[in-house]
Design a protein around this motif. Structure first.
Motif, PDB file in Angstrom:
ATOM      1  N   VAL A 188      -2.992  -5.807  -8.461  1.00 54.65           N
ATOM      2  CA  VAL A 188      -4.114  -6.103  -7.388  1.00 54.65           C
ATOM      3  C   VAL A 188      -4.314  -7.461  -7.249  1.00 54.65           C
ATOM      4  O   VAL A 188      -4.441  -8.413  -8.216  1.00 54.65           O
ATOM      5  CB  VAL A 188      -5.359  -5.254  -7.856  1.00 54.65           C
ATOM      6  N   TRP A 194      -5.240  -1.294  -9.793  1.00 50.84           N
ATOM      7  CA  TRP A 194      -6.524  -2.083  -9.562  1.00 50.84           C
ATOM      8  C   TRP A 194      -7.546  -1.381 -10.613  1.00 50.84           C
ATOM      9  O   TRP A 194      -8.562  -2.086 -10.608  1.00 50.84           O
ATOM     10  CB  TRP A 194      -6.734  -1.484  -8.081  1.00 50.84           C
ATOM     11  N   GLN A 195      -7.251  -0.343 -11.302  1.00 49.80           N
ATOM     12  CA  GLN A 195      -8.567   0.111 -12.166  1.00 49.80           C
ATOM     13  C   GLN A 195      -8.346  -0.670 -13.562  1.00 49.80           C
ATOM     14  O   GLN A 195      -9.476  -1.074 -13.929  1.00 49.80           O
ATOM     15  CB  GLN A 195      -8.149   1.477 -12.446  1.00 49.80           C
ATOM     16  N   GLY A 241      -8.564  -8.146  -3.944  1.00 50.76           N
ATOM     17  CA  GLY A 241      -8.799  -6.622  -3.993  1.00 50.76           C
ATOM     18  C   GLY A 241      -8.042  -5.701  -3.280  1.00 50.76           C
ATOM     19  O   GLY A 241      -7.882  -4.643  -3.040  1.00 50.76           O
ATOM     20  N   ARG A 242      -6.622  -6.279  -3.024  1.00 55.54           N
ATOM     21  CA  ARG A 242      -5.604  -5.550  -2.196  1.00 55.54           C
ATOM     22  C   ARG A 242      -4.459  -5.267  -3.234  1.00 55.54           C
ATOM     23  O   ARG A 242      -4.179  -6.094  -3.931  1.00 55.54           O
ATOM     24  CB  ARG A 242      -4.887  -6.164  -0.897  1.00 55.54           C
ATOM     25  N   ILE A 243      -3.805  -3.930  -3.102  1.00 60.21           N
ATOM     26  CA  ILE A 243      -2.500  -3.589  -3.754  1.00 60.21           C
ATOM     27  C   ILE A 243      -1.317  -4.559  -3.590  1.00 60.21           C
ATOM     28  O   ILE A 243      -1.351  -4.988  -2.496  1.00 60.21           O
ATOM     29  CB  ILE A 243      -2.190  -2.068  -3.440  1.00 60.21           C
ATOM     30  N   GLY A 263      -1.095   3.059   5.477  1.00 63.14           N
ATOM     31  CA  GLY A 263      -0.225   1.863   5.452  1.00 63.14           C
ATOM     32  C   GLY A 263       0.743   1.879   6.522  1.00 63.14           C
ATOM     33  O   GLY A 263       0.690   0.704   7.178  1.00 63.14           O
ATOM     34  N   LEU A 284      -4.378   3.062 -12.688  1.00 59.60           N
ATOM     35  CA  LEU A 284      -3.734   2.276 -11.952  1.00 59.60           C
ATOM     36  C   LEU A 284      -3.830   0.855 -11.692  1.00 59.60           C
ATOM     37  O   LEU A 284      -4.744   0.400 -12.910  1.00 59.60           O
ATOM     38  CB  LEU A 284      -4.347   2.878 -10.403  1.00 59.60           C
ATOM     39  N   ARG A 336      -5.588  -3.257   9.611  1.00 55.01           N
ATOM     40  CA  ARG A 336      -5.286  -3.347   8.105  1.00 55.01           C
ATOM     41  C   ARG A 336      -5.816  -1.838   7.666  1.00 55.01           C
ATOM     42  O   ARG A 336      -6.742  -1.385   8.050  1.00 55.01           O
ATOM     43  CB  ARG A 336      -5.869  -4.524   7.553  1.00 55.01           C
ATOM     44  N   SER A 337      -5.307  -1.542   6.500  1.00 53.04           N
ATOM     45  CA  SER A 337      -5.937  -0.316   5.794  1.00 53.04           C
ATOM     46  C   SER A 337      -6.789  -0.697   4.867  1.00 53.04           C
ATOM     47  O   SER A 337      -6.980  -1.865   4.332  1.00 53.04           O
ATOM     48  CB  SER A 337      -4.417   0.444   4.955  1.00 53.04           C
ATOM     49  N   TRP A 351     -11.270   3.285  -2.487  1.00 50.31           N
ATOM     50  CA  TRP A 351     -11.656   2.473  -3.430  1.00 50.31           C
ATOM     51  C   TRP A 351     -12.151   1.263  -2.863  1.00 50.31           C
ATOM     52  O   TRP A 351     -12.651   0.282  -3.505  1.00 50.31           O
ATOM     53  CB  TRP A 351     -10.730   2.579  -4.749  1.00 50.31           C
ATOM     54  N   GLN A 352     -11.455   0.631  -1.734  1.00 53.46           N
ATOM     55  CA  GLN A 352     -11.654  -0.499  -1.237  1.00 53.46           C
ATOM     56  C   GLN A 352     -12.833  -0.681  -0.471  1.00 53.46           C
ATOM     57  O   GLN A 352     -13.336  -1.830  -0.452  1.00 53.46           O
ATOM     58  CB  GLN A 352     -10.136  -1.087  -0.347  1.00 53.46           C
ATOM     59  N   GLN A 378      -2.756   7.648   1.539  1.00 51.79           N
ATOM     60  CA  GLN A 378      -2.469   5.877   1.219  1.00 51.79           C
ATOM     61  C   GLN A 378      -1.230   5.527   1.971  1.00 51.79           C
ATOM     62  O   GLN A 378      -1.182   4.518   2.688  1.00 51.79           O
ATOM     63  CB  GLN A 378      -2.377   5.790  -0.248  1.00 51.79           C
ATOM     64  N   VAL A 379      -0.241   6.534   1.811  1.00 50.93           N
ATOM     65  CA  VAL A 379       1.065   6.190   2.612  1.00 50.93           C
ATOM     66  C   VAL A 379       0.965   5.969   4.061  1.00 50.93           C
ATOM     67  O   VAL A 379       1.278   5.151   4.798  1.00 50.93           O
ATOM     68  CB  VAL A 379       2.264   7.291   2.190  1.00 50.93           C
ATOM     69  N   LEU A 416      -8.525   1.271   1.547  1.00 50.67           N
ATOM     70  CA  LEU A 416      -8.337   2.457   0.911  1.00 50.67           C
ATOM     71  C   LEU A 416      -9.722   3.019   0.248  1.00 50.67           C
ATOM     72  O   LEU A 416     -10.778   2.251   0.501  1.00 50.67           O
ATOM     73  CB  LEU A 416      -7.358   2.425  -0.341  1.00 50.67           C
ATOM     74  N   VAL A 471      -5.386  11.552  -8.313  1.00 50.26           N
ATOM     75  CA  VAL A 471      -4.617  10.421  -8.340  1.00 50.26           C
ATOM     76  C   VAL A 471      -3.276  10.749  -7.578  1.00 50.26           C
ATOM     77  O   VAL A 471      -2.848   9.799  -6.807  1.00 50.26           O
ATOM     78  CB  VAL A 471      -4.364   9.818  -9.897  1.00 50.26           C
ATOM     79  N   GLY A 501     -15.213   4.599 -11.147  1.00 48.39           N
ATOM     80  CA  GLY A 501     -14.003   3.826 -10.554  1.00 48.39           C
ATOM     81  C   GLY A 501     -12.975   4.699 -10.593  1.00 48.39           C
ATOM     82  O   GLY A 501     -11.802   3.941 -10.419  1.00 48.39           O
ATOM     83  N   VAL A 529       0.744  -1.129  -0.054  1.00 50.71           N
ATOM     84  CA  VAL A 529       0.017   0.097   0.101  1.00 50.71           C
ATOM     85  C   VAL A 529       0.752   1.381  -0.119  1.00 50.71           C
ATOM     86  O   VAL A 529       0.695   2.483  -0.675  1.00 50.71           O
ATOM     87  CB  VAL A 529      -0.863   0.049   1.073  1.00 50.71           C
TER      88      VAL A 529
END
Lengths: 420, 420
Positions: free
Chosen positions: A139, A98-99, A143-145, B79, A96, B93-94, B98-99, B75-76, B96, B68, B143, A68
């Motif tokens: 991804v 995940w996109q 669904g995780r990075i 995590g 990205l 856990r993180s 979009w998650q 995000q950093v 995001l 973006v 998305g 992440v």
């Protein structure tokens, strides 16, 4: 009209001024009539910064959260390059991992690309939109990075090129191609117009740090034509097709070119090897398995192995090489297995280097190894160990002789450039 | 046992050492038996750095790509906080934007949260997993990454608290609560134990920069109890429930507390106002619409309006205030509409400040405004303009008198703390 995937590394993306330069290089390809996708690395130094954050937060960090954090570096540069391309009047957008998505297996921090859904990407590219894709990231199925491991952006670029069925994958680096050997050692090193995947794999894995090894393997498997070329070209230079980089192609494509082939394509050297000698190992069946079993279980890659005649009957010395980074761990593992192996002493030595001559030409020619041994012997370079493959001969020598050995062999195989 | 959403700002997240401190504060809440989710900002300075990159790449950047780039900051930190929590033995856990996902309307760079799918989140929180959620970010219906506008992490925290039906949303800031006025101006300012949503909205929008105004509005709408408290508490301090911050609650909840209410809750000041006077505007129907129409279309917020008697019959001077940041744009718009409006001169003035007294208590008490005017007049502070709402009286004064006015009013309404 071709479909091209371009990839730019961290040095090319270090700061907005350089990103604007990259945008001009990319735009020129589109202006030349090509469909273009771009894969980008994080700004130089950024991934290190992010990795350090993770280590500071917890030396035993969770790889899923590490992903992440570190994937953000390429997210930033992909957005910025899209912005810089738009500033030139191009249509561009970032996708990205995940996109798209770029699906990977769930091995965090060392994931492998499984599939890339490229339908939307191709449709947009055909409409003239420049796709900007962060390298290194994907991804997982939950669904995780994920990230592909350091240097993974080369692999991302090749994987995207395979997915969009690109005519070519152009990897822009801070060198302008693949050379017959390290030009810092041999001033007369020549840039190669073509190398085969197999040659590139051997050259990369033994020290020519131009492309990530995995990306070459993937290109070979998927049949992606990869070109290595410099990102430090002038802004007003002609479109990249006409700038001679190094094209990495299949054996068949190279043969079809009807060129006069060199016997040897290049000379590589690698100082990141360490030698371990175990003295007075019992000379009996199973002894070698006792040595290399624990190392294999720990995923330590043992390269060259020599079994010497021991001083006493029924005993032998065993010498082998491991990556220098794995030396300490290897010693620990061997000490722990001392009773089972039954050796007397363990002698480490990092003062060694591996020199390799590489070329598909040697498949059909004998005498390559003999030329190597003679040339080195003539100059007093002692060979500690030897290993060979179908297109490579490697020798282990004392590290201090590295540059001498490379120069001697470069001349011996007729690779020196003719003075202009 | 309570369900708590905690939010930490950029100063608290600036660097891994501080993030490890935040982890300890969060862990203590879990150890006290609570279910915990954490919303985090980017490291202090990071969002500015990223915004500057976008501007350098193209001053007219695409808001979608801007999102973006800038969303990477949170995000950093999300995590890293998850990693730091794991280092303390917590499960974390993180998630995001979009998650989860946090769905927003598609207005890039100024999105609004529509829905948060919190089922998975609640299930994990009930299992004892600490959820770490980056503030400021969401995902659009097509998305793509969206962000909520600067300071949006407060809004994210309140939205998450509403979605998981949290008992409380604790906003950790670099102040330890909401004060009766700015303690840098009035040493005897007191920390408030409670304020109502309406009071907080008035205090925030007129200059008490503790919480983003939008987050307070959302908390009021969703009935989320918000607590403001300091992140600079000692590591070994008791769990946050027992540290007195300021709780923001509904009018009804406050009344139920059966406390002796002050007439006035706080005094706010705002130096970011600018005054514009248009001279000799025709005194006829529609004249005001001609002035404020163009400003409204440009989304410029006009606050106080005074219509003076003009020197000549049939003409009048019109004075009003706008945010100082919108002054230049307002002047341009008015100049462009000069013929239509028909004024003589346009006179800008940034040397003004707005002083507001705020309190739900004034709903049921007359004389608040009279006390204000008399106290200021007694000390020679001239009032340029006045505006009122149900729980607020604001005056516009010359900026140099700001601190004097705040001190005078703080004393006049009996807000000064008693010396210990």
């Amino acid at each position: 009209m071709a479909r091209i995937v371009m990839k730019f590394g961290g040095t090319s993306m270090a700061g907005t001024e350089r990103i604007r330069r990259v945008a001009r290089i990319v735009k020129r390809q589109q202006d030349a009539g090509h469909e273009v996708a771009v894969v980008v690395s994080a700004m130089a130094g950024e991934t290190d910064r992010l990795v350090n954050f993770c280590r500071e937060a917890n030396p035993l960090y969770d790889p899923a959260e590490y992903d992440v954090v570190v994937a953000s570096g390429e997210q930033v540069t992909s957005g910025l390059l899209a912005i810089a391309l738009q500033a030139l009047g191009a249509e561009a957008r970032s996708w990205l991992g995940w996109q798209l998505p770029i699906r990977t297996v769930e091995a965090h921090a060392k994931a492998r690309v499984e599939t890339i859904d490229a339908d939307a990407l191709i449709a947009e590219m055909q409409k003239g939109v420049i796709a900007v894709i962060p390298g290194f990231q994907g991804v997982s199925h939950d669904g995780r990075i994920t990230t592909l491991g350091r240097g993974g952006s080369d692999t991302s670029a090749v994987a995207v090129a395979a997915a969009v069925k690109a005519d070519r994958c152009d990897i822009y680096t801070d060198v302008d191609g693949v050379y017959t050997t390290d030009p810092r050692i041999v001033a007369k090193a020549r840039k190669l117009r073509h190398v085969t995947y197999e040659e590139m794999l051997e050259l990369a894995s033994v020290g020519a740090k131009v492309l990530q090894t995995r990306s070459v393997g993937l290109a070979m498997k998927e049949g992606v034509r990869v070109q290595v070329l410099s990102s430090f070209i002038e802004d007003d230079a002609p479109a990249a097709d006409t700038i001679p980089g190094t094209m990495i192609v299949s054996d068949e494509e190279l043969e079809g070119m009807d060129m006069e082939r060199q016997l040897i394509t290049g000379i590589a050297h690698d100082k990141n090897e360490a030698k371990i000698t175990l003295t007075r190992v019992p000379d009996k069946p199973g002894a070698v398995a006792n040595i290399f079993g624990p190392l294999a279980e720990a995923a330590i890659n043992v390269d060259m192995i020599i079994q010497n005649v021991g001083r006493d009957k029924g005993e032998t010395d065993v010498t082998f090489t491991v990556p220098a980074a794995d030396l300490a761990r290897s010693m620990d593992l061997l000490e722990a297995a001392k009773d089972q192996i039954g050796f007397n002493r363990i002698i480490p030595d990092t003062n060694v280097a591996k020199i390799s001559v590489v070329g598909v030409g040697m498949k059909s020619h004998a005498g390559v190894a003999a030329t190597m041994f003679k040339a080195l012997a003539d100059r007093g370079v002692n060979i500690v160990a030897i290993s060979t493959s179908e297109i490579k001969v490697s020798v282990l020598i004392e590290e201090d002789y590295t540059e001498l050995a490379v120069r001697v062999l470069h001349t011996a195989y007729g690779l020196d450039a003719v003075e202009a």
